[in-house]
Scaffold this motif. Structure first.
Motif, PDB file in Angstrom:
ATOM      1  N   ASP A   1       0.850  -1.189   0.000  1.00 31.69           N
ATOM      2  CA  ASP A   1       0.000   0.000   0.000  1.00 31.69           C
ATOM      3  C   ASP A   1       0.886   1.239   0.000  1.00 31.69           C
ATOM      4  OD1 ASP A   1      -2.226  -1.607   0.151  1.00 31.69           O
ATOM      5  OD2 ASP A   1      -2.497  -1.349   2.309  1.00 31.69           O
ATOM      6  N   GLY A   2       0.296   2.366  -0.295  1.00 34.57           N
ATOM      7  CA  GLY A   2       1.018   3.623  -0.298  1.00 34.57           C
ATOM      8  C   GLY A   2       1.618   3.982   1.054  1.00 34.57           C
ATOM      9  N   ASN A   3       1.015   3.491   2.132  1.00 32.21           N
ATOM     10  CA  ASN A   3       1.520   3.789   3.483  1.00 32.21           C
ATOM     11  C   ASN A   3       2.573   2.784   3.951  1.00 32.21           C
ATOM     12  OD1 ASN A   3      -0.028   1.536   3.953  1.00 32.21           O
ATOM     13  ND2 ASN A   3      -1.378   2.490   5.458  1.00 32.21           N
ATOM     14  N   GLY A   4       2.957   1.846   3.074  1.00 32.43           N
ATOM     15  CA  GLY A   4       3.998   0.879   3.417  1.00 32.43           C
ATOM     16  C   GLY A   4       3.490  -0.443   3.939  1.00 32.43           C
ATOM     17  N   ASP A   5       2.177  -0.559   4.149  1.00 31.33           N
ATOM     18  CA  ASP A   5       1.630  -1.836   4.599  1.00 31.33           C
ATOM     19  C   ASP A   5       1.749  -2.877   3.495  1.00 31.33           C
ATOM     20  OD1 ASP A   5       0.962  -0.637   6.961  1.00 31.33           O
ATOM     21  OD2 ASP A   5      -1.193  -0.553   6.567  1.00 31.33           O
ATOM     22  N   MET A   6       1.902  -4.114   3.906  1.00 34.11           N
ATOM     23  CA  MET A   6       2.046  -5.224   2.974  1.00 34.11           C
ATOM     24  C   MET A   6       0.741  -6.013   2.948  1.00 34.11           C
ATOM     25  SD  MET A   6       4.788  -8.379   3.161  1.00 34.11           S
ATOM     26  CE  MET A   6       6.203  -7.321   3.240  1.00 34.11           C
ATOM     27  N   GLN A   7       0.187  -6.206   1.764  1.00 29.47           N
ATOM     28  CA  GLN A   7      -1.030  -7.004   1.584  1.00 29.47           C
ATOM     29  C   GLN A   7      -0.628  -8.367   1.011  1.00 29.47           C
ATOM     30  OE1 GLN A   7      -4.398  -6.058   1.970  1.00 29.47           O
ATOM     31  NE2 GLN A   7      -3.875  -4.030   2.728  1.00 29.47           N
ATOM     32  N   ILE A   8      -0.984  -9.426   1.715  1.00 25.33           N
ATOM     33  CA  ILE A   8      -0.689 -10.790   1.280  1.00 25.33           C
ATOM     34  C   ILE A   8      -1.993 -11.437   0.830  1.00 25.33           C
ATOM     35  CG2 ILE A   8       0.316 -13.014   1.907  1.00 25.33           C
ATOM     36  CD1 ILE A   8       2.264 -10.654   2.201  1.00 25.33           C
ATOM     37  N   GLN A   9      -2.030 -11.877  -0.416  1.00 24.67           N
ATOM     38  CA  GLN A   9      -3.202 -12.566  -0.938  1.00 24.67           C
ATOM     39  C   GLN A   9      -3.068 -14.054  -0.641  1.00 24.67           C
ATOM     40  OE1 GLN A   9      -5.861 -10.976  -2.577  1.00 24.67           O
ATOM     41  NE2 GLN A   9      -4.775  -9.193  -1.773  1.00 24.67           N
ATOM     42  N   THR A  10      -4.038 -14.594   0.077  1.00 22.10           N
ATOM     43  CA  THR A  10      -4.043 -16.006   0.443  1.00 22.10           C
ATOM     44  C   THR A  10      -5.472 -16.518   0.285  1.00 22.10           C
ATOM     45  OG1 THR A  10      -3.335 -17.561   2.145  1.00 22.10           O
ATOM     46  CG2 THR A  10      -4.292 -15.491   2.909  1.00 22.10           C
ATOM     47  N   ILE A  11      -5.833 -17.573   0.977  1.00 21.83           N
ATOM     48  CA  ILE A  11      -7.183 -18.109   0.872  1.00 21.83           C
ATOM     49  C   ILE A  11      -7.710 -18.416   2.265  1.00 21.83           C
ATOM     50  CG2 ILE A  11      -6.344 -20.455   0.477  1.00 21.83           C
ATOM     51  CD1 ILE A  11      -8.800 -20.867  -1.347  1.00 21.83           C
ATOM     52  N   CYS A  12      -8.967 -18.044   2.516  1.00 16.29           N
ATOM     53  CA  CYS A  12      -9.569 -18.297   3.834  1.00 16.29           C
ATOM     54  C   CYS A  12     -10.135 -19.724   3.871  1.00 16.29           C
ATOM     55  CB  CYS A  12     -10.662 -17.274   4.133  1.00 16.29           C
ATOM     56  SG  CYS A  12     -12.154 -17.424   3.123  1.00 16.29           S
ATOM     57  N   GLU A  13     -10.484 -20.165   5.049  1.00 13.30           N
ATOM     58  CA  GLU A  13     -10.999 -21.519   5.227  1.00 13.30           C
ATOM     59  C   GLU A  13     -12.294 -21.746   4.455  1.00 13.30           C
ATOM     60  OE1 GLU A  13     -11.296 -22.745   9.299  1.00 13.30           O
ATOM     61  OE2 GLU A  13      -9.268 -22.058   9.746  1.00 13.30           O
ATOM     62  N   ASN A  14     -13.176 -20.748   4.441  1.00  6.74           N
ATOM     63  CA  ASN A  14     -14.454 -20.911   3.742  1.00  6.74           C
ATOM     64  C   ASN A  14     -14.257 -21.088   2.242  1.00  6.74           C
ATOM     65  OD1 ASN A  14     -15.955 -20.675   6.119  1.00  6.74           O
ATOM     66  ND2 ASN A  14     -16.031 -18.450   5.936  1.00  6.74           N
ATOM     67  N   CYS A  15     -13.396 -20.274   1.655  1.00  8.41           N
ATOM     68  CA  CYS A  15     -13.150 -20.389   0.214  1.00  8.41           C
ATOM     69  C   CYS A  15     -12.390 -21.672  -0.108  1.00  8.41           C
ATOM     70  CB  CYS A  15     -12.408 -19.159  -0.301  1.00  8.41           C
ATOM     71  SG  CYS A  15     -13.446 -17.676  -0.318  1.00  8.41           S
ATOM     72  N   GLU A  16     -11.489 -22.071   0.766  1.00 10.07           N
ATOM     73  CA  GLU A  16     -10.772 -23.329   0.575  1.00 10.07           C
ATOM     74  C   GLU A  16     -11.757 -24.497   0.588  1.00 10.07           C
ATOM     75  OE1 GLU A  16      -6.851 -25.640   2.242  1.00 10.07           O
ATOM     76  OE2 GLU A  16      -7.851 -24.210   3.549  1.00 10.07           O
ATOM     77  N   HIS A  17     -12.712 -24.438   1.504  1.00  8.80           N
ATOM     78  CA  HIS A  17     -13.739 -25.477   1.583  1.00  8.80           C
ATOM     79  C   HIS A  17     -14.584 -25.495   0.302  1.00  8.80           C
ATOM     80  CE1 HIS A  17     -16.614 -28.222   3.384  1.00  8.80           C
ATOM     81  NE2 HIS A  17     -17.582 -27.387   3.022  1.00  8.80           N
ATOM     82  N   ALA A  18     -14.979 -24.296  -0.167  1.00  9.32           N
ATOM     83  CA  ALA A  18     -15.779 -24.206  -1.392  1.00  9.32           C
ATOM     84  C   ALA A  18     -15.018 -24.771  -2.587  1.00  9.32           C
ATOM     85  CB  ALA A  18     -16.178 -22.761  -1.659  1.00  9.32           C
ATOM     86  N   LEU A  19     -13.726 -24.485  -2.668  1.00  9.46           N
ATOM     87  CA  LEU A  19     -12.912 -25.031  -3.761  1.00  9.46           C
ATOM     88  C   LEU A  19     -12.807 -26.550  -3.657  1.00  9.46           C
ATOM     89  CD1 LEU A  19     -10.117 -22.340  -3.909  1.00  9.46           C
ATOM     90  CD2 LEU A  19     -11.707 -22.905  -5.747  1.00  9.46           C
ATOM     91  N   GLY A  20     -12.741 -27.067  -2.430  1.00  3.89           N
ATOM     92  CA  GLY A  20     -12.698 -28.520  -2.239  1.00  3.89           C
ATOM     93  C   GLY A  20     -13.989 -29.189  -2.665  1.00  3.89           C
ATOM     94  N   GLN A  21     -15.106 -28.509  -2.428  1.00  4.47           N
ATOM     95  CA  GLN A  21     -16.414 -29.053  -2.789  1.00  4.47           C
ATOM     96  C   GLN A  21     -16.714 -28.899  -4.283  1.00  4.47           C
ATOM     97  OE1 GLN A  21     -18.670 -30.628  -0.660  1.00  4.47           O
ATOM     98  NE2 GLN A  21     -16.895 -30.620   0.686  1.00  4.47           N
ATOM     99  N   HIS A  22     -16.102 -27.893  -4.903  1.00  9.75           N
ATOM    100  CA  HIS A  22     -16.354 -27.594  -6.321  1.00  9.75           C
ATOM    101  C   HIS A  22     -15.022 -27.395  -7.036  1.00  9.75           C
ATOM    102  CE1 HIS A  22     -20.556 -26.952  -5.221  1.00  9.75           C
ATOM    103  NE2 HIS A  22     -20.092 -26.245  -4.202  1.00  9.75           N
TER     104      HIS A  22
END
Length: 76
Positions: A44-65
């Motif tokens: 981000d412009g303020n120096g914060d770091m954004q890490i893109q990962t996957i949450c448990e709910n989306c991981e579960h949805a990907l496992g089901q579909h």
């Protein structure tokens, strides 16, 4: 510096780390190749770091579909 982990699919904040100094090897970033680093880590412009990962709910949805893996976004 704040490190913010967000789900790449639903945008939910998974966690935050408030650190003045960050050892990227402790976070496992040394295990990623250049392309993975570029896809997963953004600053981000303020120096914060954004890490893109996957949450448990989306991981579960990907496992089901498994066909959702073909999509860039599966949550509308």
């Amino acid at each position: 510096m704040t490190i913010i982990y967000r789900c790449r699919h639903c945008g939910q904040t998974i966690g935050k780390l408030e650190q003045k100094v960050v050892d990227t090897t402790m976070l496992g970033f040394d295990q990623l190749n250049k392309k993975e680093l570029e896809e997963m880590i953004h600053y981000d412009g303020n120096g914060d770091m954004q890490i893109q990962t996957i949450c448990e709910n989306c991981e579960h949805a990907l496992g089901q579909h498994p066909n959702y893996h073909e999509l860039d976004y599966f949550i509308q």
